[in-house]
Motif scaffolding. Structure first.
Motif, short mmCIF file in Angstrom:
data_model
loop_
_atom_site.label_atom_id
_atom_site.label_comp_id
_atom_site.label_asym_id
_atom_site.label_seq_id
_atom_site.Cartn_x
_atom_site.Cartn_y
_atom_site.Cartn_z
N VAL A 47 0.85 -1.20 0.00
CA VAL A 47 0.00 0.00 0.00
C VAL A 47 0.89 1.25 0.00
O VAL A 47 1.46 1.64 1.01
N LYS A 49 0.06 4.40 -0.87
CA LYS A 49 -0.60 5.71 -0.73
C LYS A 49 0.25 6.66 0.10
O LYS A 49 0.88 6.23 1.08
N ASN A 70 -5.32 4.51 -2.72
CA ASN A 70 -6.71 4.81 -2.36
C ASN A 70 -7.23 6.15 -2.89
O ASN A 70 -8.34 6.54 -2.55
N ILE A 92 -7.94 0.60 -3.65
CA ILE A 92 -8.42 0.05 -2.37
C ILE A 92 -9.22 1.05 -1.54
O ILE A 92 -9.53 0.79 -0.38
N MET A 174 -13.07 -8.39 0.20
CA MET A 174 -12.10 -7.62 0.97
C MET A 174 -12.80 -7.04 2.18
O MET A 174 -14.02 -6.80 2.14
N ILE A 176 -12.03 -4.54 6.02
CA ILE A 176 -11.17 -3.88 7.01
C ILE A 176 -11.88 -4.00 8.36
O ILE A 176 -12.84 -3.29 8.62
N MET A 215 -3.74 -6.02 7.61
CA MET A 215 -2.91 -4.84 7.36
C MET A 215 -1.67 -4.97 8.26
O MET A 215 -1.47 -6.00 8.88
N SER A 216 -0.85 -3.91 8.31
CA SER A 216 0.42 -4.01 9.03
C SER A 216 0.28 -4.55 10.45
O SER A 216 1.13 -5.31 10.91
N HIS A 217 -0.78 -4.18 11.15
CA HIS A 217 -0.88 -4.54 12.56
C HIS A 217 -1.55 -5.90 12.81
O HIS A 217 -1.56 -6.38 13.94
N ARG A 231 -2.79 -6.50 2.70
CA ARG A 231 -2.47 -5.14 2.25
C ARG A 231 -1.57 -4.43 3.26
O ARG A 231 -2.02 -4.07 4.34
N LEU A 232 -0.31 -4.24 2.90
CA LEU A 232 0.66 -3.73 3.85
C LEU A 232 1.25 -2.39 3.42
O LEU A 232 1.82 -2.27 2.34
N GLY A 233 1.10 -1.39 4.30
CA GLY A 233 1.67 -0.07 4.03
C GLY A 233 2.82 0.22 4.97
O GLY A 233 4.00 0.01 4.64
N THR A 234 2.46 0.67 6.18
CA THR A 234 3.44 1.11 7.18
C THR A 234 4.61 0.14 7.38
O THR A 234 5.76 0.57 7.45
N ARG A 240 3.23 6.96 7.57
CA ARG A 240 2.80 7.97 6.60
C ARG A 240 2.82 9.37 7.20
O ARG A 240 2.75 9.50 8.41
#
Ligand SMILES: *Cc1c(COP(=O)(O)O)cnc(C)c1O
Length: 241
Positions: A47, A49, A70, A92, A174, A176, A215-217, A231-234, A240
């Motif tokens: 991710v 973004k 996103n 997403i 999907m 969240i 997600m990351s956590h 879906r992994l961002g951080t 961010r």
């Protein structure tokens, strides 16, 4: 000169992502192992973004091939700097009607279809582009903090509807779940999404192979519960802002 500095910067960024990715892959392998699954069954959607095009390049360099964004406008600007990059682009976020056409033009898959109105607009836009657009349905699993996603009780009707649209290809679900400090508490939500996928798949008579969750956590728990994409961002790019 500028090019040299630029390529050095990408190299530094790449090595950070390579390290993060290595740790993430280990955790994915362990979570998969606990569930008797193979790590290869799980796709990482990075991710990106809020991060610049260079970060995407660095992540690509590190081996990532799926990216999630996103905001249509934000990605449009970055996409121009990423021509020729072999990657799959996932939308997403919440998609507004007036941005459907641009989204269909820019993205390979829309992972957040949450209404019949949006689905039929996507179908129309995909027809105009002469393509069949892969999509996921985003399900709202009792998460009070976000309004996105179709209510569980309306998911069957939406699934049946989408399965009849000629230019959409329904691939899965999907979600969240609510945020919990202790990711273990998200487990019932992930489990519920998997069960819902199994039910809908039988009901509509089409395979829904993709379960995008975690997600990351909380991705370890999501994978134990059957996520095929996470879906992994951080955890890959850093925090961010
Ligand atoms: C931002 C975002 C993510 C990634 O979140 P992290 O906590 O940074 O891993 C995943 N899914 C969606 C839908 C997002 O908007």
């Amino acid at each position: 000169m500028w090019r040299m500095l630029e390529s050095r910067r990408i190299m530094t960024q790449t090595s950070a992502i390579v390290e993060n990715l290595e740790r993430v892959r280990e955790r994915i392998a362990r979570a998969a192992g606990r569930a008797g699954r193979l790590a290869e069954e799980i796709t990482i959607v990075a991710v990106s973004k809020t991060f610049p095009a260079e970060a995407i390049r660095a992540a690509h360099e590190a081996g990532l091939r799926h990216f999630g964004e996103n905001r249509v406008q934000e990605f449009e600007a970055k996409r121009a700097k990423l021509t020729g990059l072999d990657a799959t682009w996932h939308f997403i976020g919440h998609l507004q009607s007036n941005k459907v056409r641009r989204a269909v033009h820019l993205f390979d898959r829309i992972d957040s279809v949450d209404s019949w109105t949006l689905a039929s607009k996507l179908d129309q836009a995909a027809a105009e582009e002469k393509r069949r657009l892969p999509v996921l349905i985003e399900v709202h699993l009792g998460n009070e903090t976000t309004k996105s996603g179709v209510a569980e009780m309306d998911a069957a009707a939406l699934t049946e509807g989408i399965s009849l649209l000629p230019h959409l290809e329904l691939r899965g679900l999907m979600a969240i779940p609510p945020y919990f400090e202790n990711s273990e508490l998200a487990r019932p939500y992930f489990r519920r999404l998997r069960e819902l996928r199994d039910e809908l798949s039988v009901q509509v008579g089409c395979p829904l192979p993709v379960l995008s969750m975690g997600m990351s956590h909380d991705f370890d728990v999501a994978i134990e519960e059957g996520a095929t994409e996470t879906r992994l961002g951080t955890i890959l790019f850093g925090s961010r802002r």
